[in-house]
Design a protein around this motif. Structure first.
Motif, PDB file in Angstrom:
ATOM      1  N   HIS A   4     -25.421  25.897  10.139  1.00 12.20           N
ATOM      2  CA  HIS A   4     -24.511  24.836  10.560  1.00 12.20           C
ATOM      3  C   HIS A   4     -25.040  23.482  10.128  1.00 12.20           C
ATOM      4  O   HIS A   4     -26.238  23.296   9.924  1.00 12.20           O
ATOM      5  N   ASN A   5     -24.094  22.536  10.050  1.00 14.83           N
ATOM      6  CA  ASN A   5     -24.479  21.147   9.816  1.00 14.83           C
ATOM      7  C   ASN A   5     -25.140  20.625  11.086  1.00 14.83           C
ATOM      8  O   ASN A   5     -24.518  20.554  12.142  1.00 14.83           O
ATOM      9  N   ALA A   6     -26.405  20.245  10.989  1.00 13.53           N
ATOM     10  CA  ALA A   6     -27.165  19.831  12.173  1.00 13.53           C
ATOM     11  C   ALA A   6     -26.986  18.361  12.527  1.00 13.53           C
ATOM     12  O   ALA A   6     -27.550  17.891  13.508  1.00 13.53           O
ATOM     13  N   VAL A   7     -26.202  17.625  11.752  1.00 12.65           N
ATOM     14  CA  VAL A   7     -25.979  16.207  12.041  1.00 12.65           C
ATOM     15  C   VAL A   7     -25.205  16.057  13.350  1.00 12.65           C
ATOM     16  O   VAL A   7     -24.228  16.764  13.596  1.00 12.65           O
ATOM     17  N   LYS A   8     -25.637  15.130  14.178  1.00 11.96           N
ATOM     18  CA  LYS A   8     -24.979  14.865  15.457  1.00 11.96           C
ATOM     19  C   LYS A   8     -24.143  13.595  15.313  1.00 11.96           C
ATOM     20  O   LYS A   8     -24.661  12.545  14.915  1.00 11.96           O
ATOM     21  N   LEU A   9     -22.867  13.710  15.637  1.00  9.52           N
ATOM     22  CA  LEU A   9     -21.938  12.609  15.368  1.00  9.52           C
ATOM     23  C   LEU A   9     -21.219  12.170  16.635  1.00  9.52           C
ATOM     24  O   LEU A   9     -20.685  12.989  17.384  1.00  9.52           O
ATOM     25  N   LEU A  10     -21.223  10.859  16.875  1.00  8.32           N
ATOM     26  CA  LEU A  10     -20.418  10.252  17.939  1.00  8.32           C
ATOM     27  C   LEU A  10     -19.243   9.555  17.255  1.00  8.32           C
ATOM     28  O   LEU A  10     -19.430   8.631  16.465  1.00  8.32           O
ATOM     29  N   LEU A  11     -18.026  10.002  17.569  1.00  8.71           N
ATOM     30  CA  LEU A  11     -16.828   9.486  16.910  1.00  8.71           C
ATOM     31  C   LEU A  11     -15.965   8.756  17.932  1.00  8.71           C
ATOM     32  O   LEU A  11     -15.526   9.350  18.924  1.00  8.71           O
ATOM     33  N   PHE A  12     -15.710   7.468  17.694  1.00 10.06           N
ATOM     34  CA  PHE A  12     -14.864   6.662  18.568  1.00 10.06           C
ATOM     35  C   PHE A  12     -13.581   6.322  17.812  1.00 10.06           C
ATOM     36  O   PHE A  12     -13.630   5.792  16.697  1.00 10.06           O
ATOM     37  N   LEU A  13     -12.434   6.604  18.424  1.00 11.25           N
ATOM     38  CA  LEU A  13     -11.138   6.462  17.764  1.00 11.25           C
ATOM     39  C   LEU A  13     -10.264   5.451  18.484  1.00 11.25           C
ATOM     40  O   LEU A  13      -9.942   5.616  19.665  1.00 11.25           O
ATOM     41  N   ASP A  14      -9.885   4.397  17.778  1.00 10.22           N
ATOM     42  CA  ASP A  14      -8.940   3.409  18.314  1.00 10.22           C
ATOM     43  C   ASP A  14      -7.554   4.052  18.361  1.00 10.22           C
ATOM     44  O   ASP A  14      -7.133   4.699  17.402  1.00 10.22           O
ATOM     45  N   ILE A  15      -6.848   3.867  19.456  1.00  8.20           N
ATOM     46  CA  ILE A  15      -5.551   4.520  19.625  1.00  8.20           C
ATOM     47  C   ILE A  15      -4.539   3.537  20.191  1.00  8.20           C
ATOM     48  O   ILE A  15      -4.879   2.664  20.980  1.00  8.20           O
ATOM     49  N   GLY A  16      -3.297   3.652  19.753  1.00  9.31           N
ATOM     50  CA  GLY A  16      -2.217   2.833  20.291  1.00  9.31           C
ATOM     51  C   GLY A  16      -2.080   1.477  19.622  1.00  9.31           C
ATOM     52  O   GLY A  16      -2.927   1.046  18.833  1.00  9.31           O
ATOM     53  N   LEU A  70     -23.189   7.107  14.561  1.00 17.15           N
ATOM     54  CA  LEU A  70     -22.062   6.463  15.240  1.00 17.15           C
ATOM     55  C   LEU A  70     -20.994   6.096  14.209  1.00 17.15           C
ATOM     56  O   LEU A  70     -21.262   5.365  13.257  1.00 17.15           O
ATOM     57  N   VAL A  71     -19.780   6.611  14.411  1.00 19.29           N
ATOM     58  CA  VAL A  71     -18.649   6.277  13.551  1.00 19.29           C
ATOM     59  C   VAL A  71     -17.512   5.768  14.424  1.00 19.29           C
ATOM     60  O   VAL A  71     -17.071   6.462  15.347  1.00 19.29           O
ATOM     61  N   ILE A  72     -17.059   4.547  14.165  1.00 22.55           N
ATOM     62  CA  ILE A  72     -15.948   3.947  14.901  1.00 22.55           C
ATOM     63  C   ILE A  72     -14.772   3.821  13.944  1.00 22.55           C
ATOM     64  O   ILE A  72     -14.917   3.276  12.845  1.00 22.55           O
ATOM     65  N   VAL A  73     -13.611   4.332  14.344  1.00 24.25           N
ATOM     66  CA  VAL A  73     -12.419   4.289  13.505  1.00 24.25           C
ATOM     67  C   VAL A  73     -11.389   3.376  14.163  1.00 24.25           C
ATOM     68  O   VAL A  73     -10.958   3.632  15.294  1.00 24.25           O
ATOM     69  N   GLY A  74     -11.012   2.303  13.491  1.00 20.38           N
ATOM     70  CA  GLY A  74     -10.027   1.380  14.045  1.00 20.38           C
ATOM     71  C   GLY A  74      -9.656   0.330  13.015  1.00 20.38           C
ATOM     72  O   GLY A  74     -10.392   0.104  12.042  1.00 20.38           O
ATOM     73  N   ASP A  75      -8.502  -0.311  13.220  1.00 17.07           N
ATOM     74  CA  ASP A  75      -8.068  -1.318  12.247  1.00 17.07           C
ATOM     75  C   ASP A  75      -8.638  -2.704  12.530  1.00 17.07           C
ATOM     76  O   ASP A  75      -8.401  -3.643  11.764  1.00 17.07           O
ATOM     77  N   ALA A  76      -9.381  -2.838  13.637  1.00 16.59           N
ATOM     78  CA  ALA A  76     -10.040  -4.111  13.994  1.00 16.59           C
ATOM     79  C   ALA A  76      -9.045  -5.258  14.117  1.00 16.59           C
ATOM     80  O   ALA A  76      -9.420  -6.427  14.017  1.00 16.59           O
ATOM     81  N   ALA A  77      -7.762  -4.941  14.344  1.00 17.66           N
ATOM     82  CA  ALA A  77      -6.727  -5.971  14.460  1.00 17.66           C
ATOM     83  C   ALA A  77      -6.457  -6.249  15.935  1.00 17.66           C
ATOM     84  O   ALA A  77      -5.904  -5.415  16.643  1.00 17.66           O
TER      85      ALA A  77
END
Length: 391
Positions: free
Chosen positions: A226-238, A302-309
């Protein structure tokens, strides 16, 4: 009984089996719940849904099959309905729009709103002062003002610094493919394989070697790789992210399949003191941001997904959040997360050519130390390379 419900679940992409159907009937026969539509909904969801990414699909199917039986969980009317109905829409000339001036700073706008709420006695339409619809007042909705507080109704110009209304967001669906295959290829740059867990995979080389050495068949097993990388994913919604849902779903789907050690959370516009796992329960089942910082080690990416708007106040000011009164500024929380997780990246679905037109995007890029990347294959490739570097 409920056969049509089971068939609808299967058509909706939820693997509903006969075993689960019988379990539901057994639970109903044992009267483990009160006889209300809401209790039946939670019982059925607990029986049929085994993956949180399918919660939204279940809700859609349940709503279609049992339409009219289950009402809203909470009262949605916070203000009188007639206040929130757009009765007239006023079109302003460029000269009129130019003549309208912003009230000024965040504190001045909020203090003025407080006074208006104390003084106003009824509904108001049009005009430039009172809280209402279709005018040029900085308070209300459906009109025009360069900076204000939207109370109810849809947004039009994207200039509100605070929004007072109840909004419902949907969980992202991880079955979308961006061709999800192309995104998977980009994400694979962030890989560090390891074998862990139960030995349930045939080790062909080990079996051949052991058999040759011992003189008899020596079957050897090993844990799956398995891929042993540990990922925290934050998703902007709405909000402004609604236009990017499909693209972000494809990213989410690819990440779920590529990373075994993945934890995801939702937020709106900026990360504050609380985030959530399920949008339907975002006000009742929230996760304290401090708990995340203390629970997951520094080795997580840490990966944050958002349009920063957003309004710059949402980042720079306590109380700047458009949905609640945050005691600490969004910038404070972003700094905490990036300091705790040095390997961090912000993925922005808005085309990079437009980033310079948004003050909030500029602020976020500075807080992320320029580690903002577009949600394109090239951008993902850059982000994965950056996350792979040792910190």
């Amino acid at each position: 009984m409920f056969i049509s419900f089971v068939e609808a679940l299967r058509k909706g992409g939820i693997p509903a089996s006969l075993k689960e159907h019988l379990l539901l009937l057994e639970a109903l026969d044992a009267e483990v719940i009160e006889r209300t539509p809401e209790q039946f909904y939670y019982l059925a969801r607990s029986v049929f849904v085994h993956d949180e990414s399918k919660l939204d699909r279940f809700d859609r199917v349940f709503g279609e099959v049992f339409k009219g039986l289950v009402g809203d969980e909470e009262d949605v009317a916070v203000l009188p309905e007639e206040w929130l109905r757009l009765v007239a829409e006023k079109y302003l000339t460029p000269e009129e729009m130019e003549a309208i001036k912003s009230l000024g700073s965040w504190d001045e706008i909020m203090e003025t709103l407080k006074k208006r709420l104390e003084e106003q006695q009824g509904r108001h339409e049009g005009g430039s002062k009172w809280i209402g619809t279709g005018g040029t007042s900085p308070f209300g909705h459906g009109g025009y003002n360069p900076e204000g507080v939207r109370i109810g109704g849809p947004g039009r110009h994207g200039r509100a610094i605070k929004v007072w209304e109840k909004r419902e967001f949907q969980d992202l669906d991880d079955r979308r493919e961006i061709n999800t295959r192309a995104i998977k290829v980009a994400l694979r740059r962030l890989r560090r394989f390891a074998r862990e867990g139960a030995a349930d995979e045939l080790d062909i080389e080990g079996t051949i070697d052991g058999t040759a050495r011992r003189g008899w068949l020596d079957v050897r097993m090993r844990p799956e790789r398995h891929n042993a990388v540990k990922l925290l994913l934050f998703l902007d919604i709405g909000g402004s992210m609604d236009g990017h849902v499909r693209l972000v779903e494809e990213l989410f789907s690819a990440a779920r399949s590529e990373f075994k050690h993945l934890e995801h959370y939702y937020f709106h516009n900026c990360i504050y003191e609380g985030v959530w796992k399920e949008n339907r329960r975002r006000w009742t089942e929230r996760t304290d941001s401090w708990d995340i910082l203390h629970k997951f080690g520094h080795d997580h990416k840490l990966v944050i997904v958002g349009d920063a708007a957003m309004s710059p106040y949402e980042i720079s000011h306590p109380g700047g959040s458009i949905e609640h009164m945050n005691e600490e500024a969004g910038a404070t929380w972003l700094k905490r997360f990036t300091q705790t997780y040095p390997s961090a990246a912000w993925i922005n679905p808005t085309p990079e050519v437009y980033w310079g037109h948004s003050a909030s995007t500029t602020i976020i890029r500075q807080l992320m130390e320029e580690r903002m990347y577009p949600l394109t294959l090239a951008g993902l490739d850059q982000a994965m390379r950056a996350l792979s570097r040792k910190k």
